[in-house]
Design an enzyme around this catalytic site. Sequence first.
Site, PDB file in Angstrom:
ATOM      1  N   HIS A 291      98.617 -57.864 -60.435  1.00 57.64           N
ATOM      2  CA  HIS A 291      98.064 -56.545 -60.734  1.00 57.64           C
ATOM      3  C   HIS A 291      99.092 -55.415 -60.716  1.00 57.64           C
ATOM      4  O   HIS A 291      98.751 -54.274 -61.051  1.00 57.64           O
ATOM      5  CB  HIS A 291      96.883 -56.235 -59.804  1.00 57.64           C
ATOM      6  CG  HIS A 291      95.829 -55.415 -60.455  1.00 57.64           C
ATOM      7  ND1 HIS A 291      94.612 -55.152 -59.869  1.00 57.64           N
ATOM      8  CD2 HIS A 291      95.792 -54.772 -61.663  1.00 57.64           C
ATOM      9  CE1 HIS A 291      93.884 -54.389 -60.692  1.00 57.64           C
ATOM     10  NE2 HIS A 291      94.583 -54.148 -61.777  1.00 57.64           N
TER      11      HIS A 291
ATOM     12  N   ASP B  16      87.828 -54.134 -58.924  1.00 53.65           N
ATOM     13  CA  ASP B  16      88.691 -54.876 -58.001  1.00 53.65           C
ATOM     14  C   ASP B  16      88.023 -54.961 -56.623  1.00 53.65           C
ATOM     15  O   ASP B  16      87.279 -54.055 -56.232  1.00 53.65           O
ATOM     16  CB  ASP B  16      90.019 -54.092 -57.867  1.00 53.65           C
ATOM     17  CG  ASP B  16      91.192 -54.924 -57.385  1.00 53.65           C
ATOM     18  OD1 ASP B  16      90.985 -55.872 -56.602  1.00 53.65           O
ATOM     19  OD2 ASP B  16      92.330 -54.597 -57.777  1.00 53.65           O
TER      20      ASP B  16
ATOM     21  N   HIS C 217      89.987 -54.840 -54.201  1.00 51.32           N
ATOM     22  CA  HIS C 217      91.015 -54.079 -53.484  1.00 51.32           C
ATOM     23  C   HIS C 217      91.257 -52.722 -54.135  1.00 51.32           C
ATOM     24  O   HIS C 217      91.037 -52.567 -55.342  1.00 51.32           O
ATOM     25  CB  HIS C 217      92.336 -54.863 -53.482  1.00 51.32           C
ATOM     26  CG  HIS C 217      92.200 -56.259 -52.970  1.00 51.32           C
ATOM     27  ND1 HIS C 217      92.007 -57.340 -53.811  1.00 51.32           N
ATOM     28  CD2 HIS C 217      92.184 -56.755 -51.709  1.00 51.32           C
ATOM     29  CE1 HIS C 217      91.901 -58.447 -53.074  1.00 51.32           C
ATOM     30  NE2 HIS C 217      92.001 -58.126 -51.798  1.00 51.32           N
TER      31      HIS C 217
ATOM     32  N   ASP D  41      94.297 -51.159 -54.143  1.00 54.36           N
ATOM     33  CA  ASP D  41      95.648 -51.173 -54.731  1.00 54.36           C
ATOM     34  C   ASP D  41      96.281 -49.790 -54.808  1.00 54.36           C
ATOM     35  O   ASP D  41      96.962 -49.449 -55.777  1.00 54.36           O
ATOM     36  CB  ASP D  41      95.620 -51.843 -56.118  1.00 54.36           C
ATOM     37  CG  ASP D  41      95.274 -53.334 -56.030  1.00 54.36           C
ATOM     38  OD1 ASP D  41      95.278 -53.905 -54.922  1.00 54.36           O
ATOM     39  OD2 ASP D  41      94.991 -53.939 -57.090  1.00 54.36           O
TER      40      ASP D  41
ATOM     41  N   HIS E 275     101.722 -55.456 -55.926  1.00 56.60           N
ATOM     42  CA  HIS E 275     100.387 -55.527 -56.553  1.00 56.60           C
ATOM     43  C   HIS E 275      99.315 -54.813 -55.725  1.00 56.60           C
ATOM     44  O   HIS E 275      98.233 -54.540 -56.244  1.00 56.60           O
ATOM     45  CB  HIS E 275      99.970 -56.979 -56.863  1.00 56.60           C
ATOM     46  CG  HIS E 275      99.446 -57.763 -55.694  1.00 56.60           C
ATOM     47  ND1 HIS E 275      98.580 -58.832 -55.839  1.00 56.60           N
ATOM     48  CD2 HIS E 275      99.681 -57.651 -54.362  1.00 56.60           C
ATOM     49  CE1 HIS E 275      98.298 -59.335 -54.647  1.00 56.60           C
ATOM     50  NE2 HIS E 275      98.951 -58.652 -53.733  1.00 56.60           N
TER      51      HIS E 275
ATOM     52  N   ASP F 270      90.745 -56.727 -62.128  1.00 62.40           N
ATOM     53  CA  ASP F 270      91.332 -57.765 -61.273  1.00 62.40           C
ATOM     54  C   ASP F 270      90.247 -58.833 -61.115  1.00 62.40           C
ATOM     55  O   ASP F 270      89.125 -58.517 -60.686  1.00 62.40           O
ATOM     56  CB  ASP F 270      91.695 -57.115 -59.933  1.00 62.40           C
ATOM     57  CG  ASP F 270      92.370 -58.055 -58.951  1.00 62.40           C
ATOM     58  OD1 ASP F 270      92.064 -59.262 -58.959  1.00 62.40           O
ATOM     59  OD2 ASP F 270      93.183 -57.564 -58.144  1.00 62.40           O
TER      60      ASP F 270
ATOM     61  N   ASP G 246      89.671 -60.864 -58.997  1.00 66.68           N
ATOM     62  CA  ASP G 246      89.103 -61.008 -57.645  1.00 66.68           C
ATOM     63  C   ASP G 246      87.973 -60.007 -57.380  1.00 66.68           C
ATOM     64  O   ASP G 246      87.336 -60.045 -56.322  1.00 66.68           O
ATOM     65  CB  ASP G 246      90.181 -60.995 -56.555  1.00 66.68           C
ATOM     66  CG  ASP G 246      90.851 -59.642 -56.324  1.00 66.68           C
ATOM     67  OD1 ASP G 246      90.212 -58.594 -56.483  1.00 66.68           O
ATOM     68  OD2 ASP G 246      92.050 -59.655 -55.941  1.00 66.68           O
TER      69      ASP G 246
ATOM     70  N   GLU H 223      95.604 -61.142 -62.212  1.00 71.07           N
ATOM     71  CA  GLU H 223      95.493 -62.001 -61.016  1.00 71.07           C
ATOM     72  C   GLU H 223      94.859 -63.377 -61.219  1.00 71.07           C
ATOM     73  O   GLU H 223      94.475 -64.031 -60.246  1.00 71.07           O
ATOM     74  CB  GLU H 223      94.779 -61.258 -59.860  1.00 71.07           C
ATOM     75  CG  GLU H 223      95.504 -59.991 -59.372  1.00 71.07           C
ATOM     76  CD  GLU H 223      96.721 -60.246 -58.486  1.00 71.07           C
ATOM     77  OE1 GLU H 223      96.915 -61.389 -58.039  1.00 71.07           O
ATOM     78  OE2 GLU H 223      97.485 -59.278 -58.265  1.00 71.07           O
TER      79      GLU H 223
HETATM   80  N1  ARG Z   1      95.693 -54.457 -49.621  1.00 72.82           N
HETATM   81  C1  ARG Z   1      96.491 -55.655 -49.646  1.00 72.82           C
HETATM   82  C2  ARG Z   1      97.963 -55.308 -49.858  1.00 72.82           C
HETATM   83  O1  ARG Z   1      98.276 -54.169 -50.079  1.00 72.82           O
HETATM   84  C3  ARG Z   1      96.002 -56.632 -50.698  1.00 72.82           C
HETATM   85  C4  ARG Z   1      96.234 -56.196 -52.119  1.00 72.82           C
HETATM   86  C5  ARG Z   1      95.666 -57.175 -53.114  1.00 72.82           C
HETATM   87  N2  ARG Z   1      95.895 -56.724 -54.454  1.00 72.82           N
HETATM   88  C6  ARG Z   1      95.616 -57.409 -55.556  1.00 72.82           C
HETATM   89  N3  ARG Z   1      95.960 -56.866 -56.715  1.00 72.82           N
HETATM   90  N4  ARG Z   1      95.054 -58.584 -55.529  1.00 72.82           N
HETATM   91  O2  ARG Z   1      98.793 -56.171 -49.809  1.00 72.82           O
HETATM   92 MN    MN Z   2      94.082 -55.646 -57.763  1.00 69.95          MN
HETATM   93 MN    MN Z   3      92.199 -57.488 -55.955  1.00 72.40          MN
END
Ligand code: ARG
Ligand code: MN
Ligand code: MN
Length: 313
Positions: A96, A119, A121, A123, A136, A227, A229, A272
């Site tokens: 990502h 997402d 998350h 990010d 990411h 994303d 996920d 992802e």
């Molecule tokens: N918040 C966590 C980090 O900063 C997980 C980030 C996950 N990001 C993603 N694009 N899957 O590492």
């Molecule tokens: Mn993401």
């Molecule tokens: Mn994510």
Amino acid sequence: ETLGVIGFPFSKGQPRNGTEHGPNVLREAGIITSLQSLGVNVIDHGDIEIEVVLRDEPMKNVRNPRTVAAANKKLSDAVAKLVKMNQSVLALGGDHCMAIGSIHGHAQVEPNLVVVWVDAHADVNTPLTSVSGNIHGMPLSFLLKELEEFVPKVPGFEWCKPCLSVRDLVYIGLRDVDPAERLIIEKFGIHAYSMQEVDKYGIKEVVERALNQVDPSGVRPIHVSFDVDAMDPTLTPATGTPVSGGLSLRESFYLAEEISNTGRLSVLDIAEVNPLLSTEDKRKLTVINTTDVSTKFYGYRRQGNAPRDYELP
Ligand code: ARG
Ligand code: MN
Ligand code: MN
Ligand code: MN
């Protein structure tokens, strides 16, 4: 209307190998041909060539900064070029961190864009708040104007000037947000719909409110950064940071259909997909569900699509 596809075969925004195969497993699953059979004029521009950057020492705990920056600079240029030629863009990742290049490039041509970030998350870690050091988890911090003073200089990113305002961003699907990220969301009043709000209001209300908040008059180009996920890990298990309790297939379809119905989707990132992280069956499931959601963004309707220019014989 032409849709330009760009592959971003990249994994250095996070520690696991495999997302560099994302573009090809999606192509092999027929993402291009499915779009073509919908009547979309698709041009596959192939993959961004990723440069190897030697001696890419971490900046504090930020890993692979120059490699990530160089790849995203190329993606930015490629996206900008296609948007300038009036093509919609489907950017196939890749981890990502790809959103840095994709949104930056889009914004060079369409500075009025809004971003829908789908997402688990947020990010939006800065290089100073990130615990993992994985870029990411930070792409939005490089893009948001209001965060500029909180983001230190990271080697390689000199080209990347913030181009997005906090009020032009909305999240859907959040359920794994770091404390510093939540602080940023609250401090700047970023529009955010976590899975709690999806449960409370339903996906219909959430999508309607989200689009209305970032663009009440409904005229601005939309960038969707998706994303995989965001979806429940039972649907897209082949991904690096799965979080349970995600969007159902029907919620994902609905979101994609409503974005399609606006007629304003300009750039879509698919990030992802990691085919190396699971079994053959789970990889197939991930790729099929991702492809199915992607086609909904471009007009594949569950109620059916009548053929264009075709009379009943
Ligand atoms: N918040 C966590 C980090 O900063 C997980 C980030 C996950 N990001 C993603 N694009 N899957 O590492
Ligand atoms: Mn993401
Ligand atoms: Mn994510
Ligand atoms: Mn607002």
